[in-house]
Design an enzyme around this catalytic site. Structure first.
Site, mmCIF file in Angstrom:
data_model
loop_
_atom_site.group_PDB
_atom_site.id
_atom_site.type_symbol
_atom_site.label_atom_id
_atom_site.label_comp_id
_atom_site.label_asym_id
_atom_site.label_seq_id
_atom_site.Cartn_x
_atom_site.Cartn_y
_atom_site.Cartn_z
ATOM 1 N N LYS A 1 68.034 -61.010 40.912
ATOM 2 C CA LYS A 1 68.459 -60.473 39.612
ATOM 3 C C LYS A 1 67.454 -60.850 38.520
ATOM 4 C CE LYS A 1 71.483 -58.286 39.095
ATOM 5 N NZ LYS A 1 71.564 -56.808 39.309
ATOM 6 N N ILE B 1 81.372 -50.967 39.430
ATOM 7 C CA ILE B 1 81.059 -50.887 38.002
ATOM 8 C C ILE B 1 80.494 -49.517 37.659
ATOM 9 C CG2 ILE B 1 79.677 -51.879 36.139
ATOM 10 C CD1 ILE B 1 79.783 -54.557 37.620
ATOM 11 N N GLY B 2 79.617 -48.999 38.521
ATOM 12 C CA GLY B 2 78.973 -47.726 38.226
ATOM 13 C C GLY B 2 79.937 -46.588 38.013
ATOM 14 N N ALA C 1 78.601 -44.530 42.255
ATOM 15 C CA ALA C 1 79.866 -44.403 42.978
ATOM 16 C C ALA C 1 80.482 -45.762 43.265
ATOM 17 C CB ALA C 1 79.652 -43.651 44.296
ATOM 18 N N GLY C 2 79.810 -46.831 42.833
ATOM 19 C CA GLY C 2 80.286 -48.172 43.106
ATOM 20 C C GLY C 2 81.314 -48.643 42.102
ATOM 21 N N ASP D 1 69.333 -43.518 48.740
ATOM 22 C CA ASP D 1 69.031 -44.907 48.412
ATOM 23 C C ASP D 1 68.010 -44.948 47.282
ATOM 24 O OD1 ASP D 1 67.804 -47.650 48.650
ATOM 25 O OD2 ASP D 1 69.163 -47.760 50.368
ATOM 26 N N TYR E 1 70.485 -64.166 45.687
ATOM 27 C CA TYR E 1 70.942 -63.099 44.799
ATOM 28 C C TYR E 1 70.470 -63.353 43.378
ATOM 29 C CZ TYR E 1 74.148 -60.353 41.931
ATOM 30 O OH TYR E 1 74.678 -59.503 40.991
#
Length: 350
Positions: free
Chosen positions: A182, A12-13, A9-10, A54, A178
């Site tokens: 990754k 990019i997603g 729902a983000g 989550d 961050y």
């Protein structure tokens, strides 16, 4: 193909979900709707199933994996955040979340994964010295930045360097929390692939922008900060001297790359993680990006502040030749076209 999209729902997603549905696939969305990523109600997504949970919730992940053939893992905390106090949240969301997902995939027998990687794992990009050839400058010192010396210099002779395009064989050199998370996601995915015989690809995104970017959050990207300022009638504030080189790639191109890789996973070698840079191949400076947005929006003009953030790198631009050569992907949305579109809408909730 039934595909679980974490973080579906983000920003990019949701574009990946739309692209998957357009190709006749069956996307399943799992998203925690974290406030750092969702400053407004998420857009409706064309998903077969929508699970509000989550990725660190193993029971929810197992439920989401039922009948799934592949996973597209986008769920993560992004950006530099506010300060180092964010470190536990980044590690928990990005690395613990990935570990829970991969363990659940191993148990469920799901053997195909596309990971949202990032160019931040490289640290500074590629640099060449006229005398010493390819070199790797260290982190920029606060004293140099305070003195408005923004460009890295040759660690051997102190000479000016020429920035270039970084390829996937460049050594990893994460320079903030961050970035470290990754890279850890990639290591976890590689370990999962070896242990399970799975097929895994990490797409190392460069600076993704476009419709649906979150705004008014410290975890948004620089394009979102500039676009939000323009919407308020304020001048975008450009840090350093605006000469930082980046590769701005449109979110629809990134979504297309994910779908292309998902469709090609079955033919890839099992037991390994492959990495691909995913950028436009057209470097621009942060100042150029701010100017393009301001012009398309009708002003006001950007203001160069000279401020800086420790942990930011000076130049990082991609070579995406490997992705183009192996899978035929290339960015379709040009810089001027994409920035004009983004200037006239672009932000979620705007």
């Amino acid at each position: 193909m039934r595909v679980l999209v974490t973080g579906g729902a983000g920003f990019i997603g949701s574009h990946i979900v739309t692209a998957l549905a357009a190709r006749g696939h069956e996307p399943v969305v799992l998203d925690a709707l974290l406030p750092s990523a969702h400053t407004a109600a998420p857009p409706p997504v064309a998903a077969a199933d929508w699970i509000h949970a989550d990725v660190r919730d193993g029971h929810a992940v197992v439920r989401a994996l039922r009948g799934v053939e592949a996973v597209c893992h986008q769920a993560a905390m992004v950006g530099l955040g506010k300060d180092f106090a964010d470190a536990p949240a980044y590690v928990s969301s990005n690395d613990l979340g990935t570990a829970v997902l991969l363990a659940s995939m191993a148990e469920a027998g799901v053997r195909e994964l596309v990971l949202a990687g990032s160019m931040v794992v490289y640290g500074e990009g590629r640099y060449d010295c006229a005398l010493h050839g390819r070199v790797r400058p260290g982190p920029r010192a606060a004293a140099d930045l305070d003195a408005v010396r923004f460009e890295p210099v040759c660690p051997c002779c102190g000479a000016e360097l020429v920035p270039g395009l970084v390829d996937e064989d460049a050594p990893a050199d994460p320079r903030n929390v961050y970035a470290a998370t990754k890279l850890a996601q990639e290591h976890l995915s590689a370990a999962w692939a070896r242990a399970s015989g799975g097929r895994a690809v990490s797409l190392r995104y460069h600076n993704v922008y476009g419709p649906g970017m979150p705004h008014d959050t410290p975890y948004a990207g620089v394009a979102s900060f500039f676009r939000s300022a323009l919407a308020r009638g304020e001048a975008p504030k450009v840090f350093e001297d605006g000469g930082q080189r980046r590769d701005f790639v449109h979110v629809r191109d990134v979504a297309a790359a994910n779908v292309m890789v998902l469709e090609a996973l079955a033919g890839r070698e099992p037991g390994v993680l492959s990495v691909f840079n995913t950028g436009s191949g057209e470097p621009h400076t942060v100042g150029e990006m701010a100017t393009a947005l301001a012009l398309a929006h009708g002003g006001p003009e950007p203001v160069v502040t000279g401020e800086y953030r420790l942990g930011d790198v000076r130049h990082i631009t991609a070579s995406s030749r490997r992705l183009t050569g192996e899978l035929g992907w290339r960015a379709e949305v040009g810089f001027a076209e994409g920035m004009t579109e983004f200037a006239h809408g672009g932000l979620r909730g705007s």
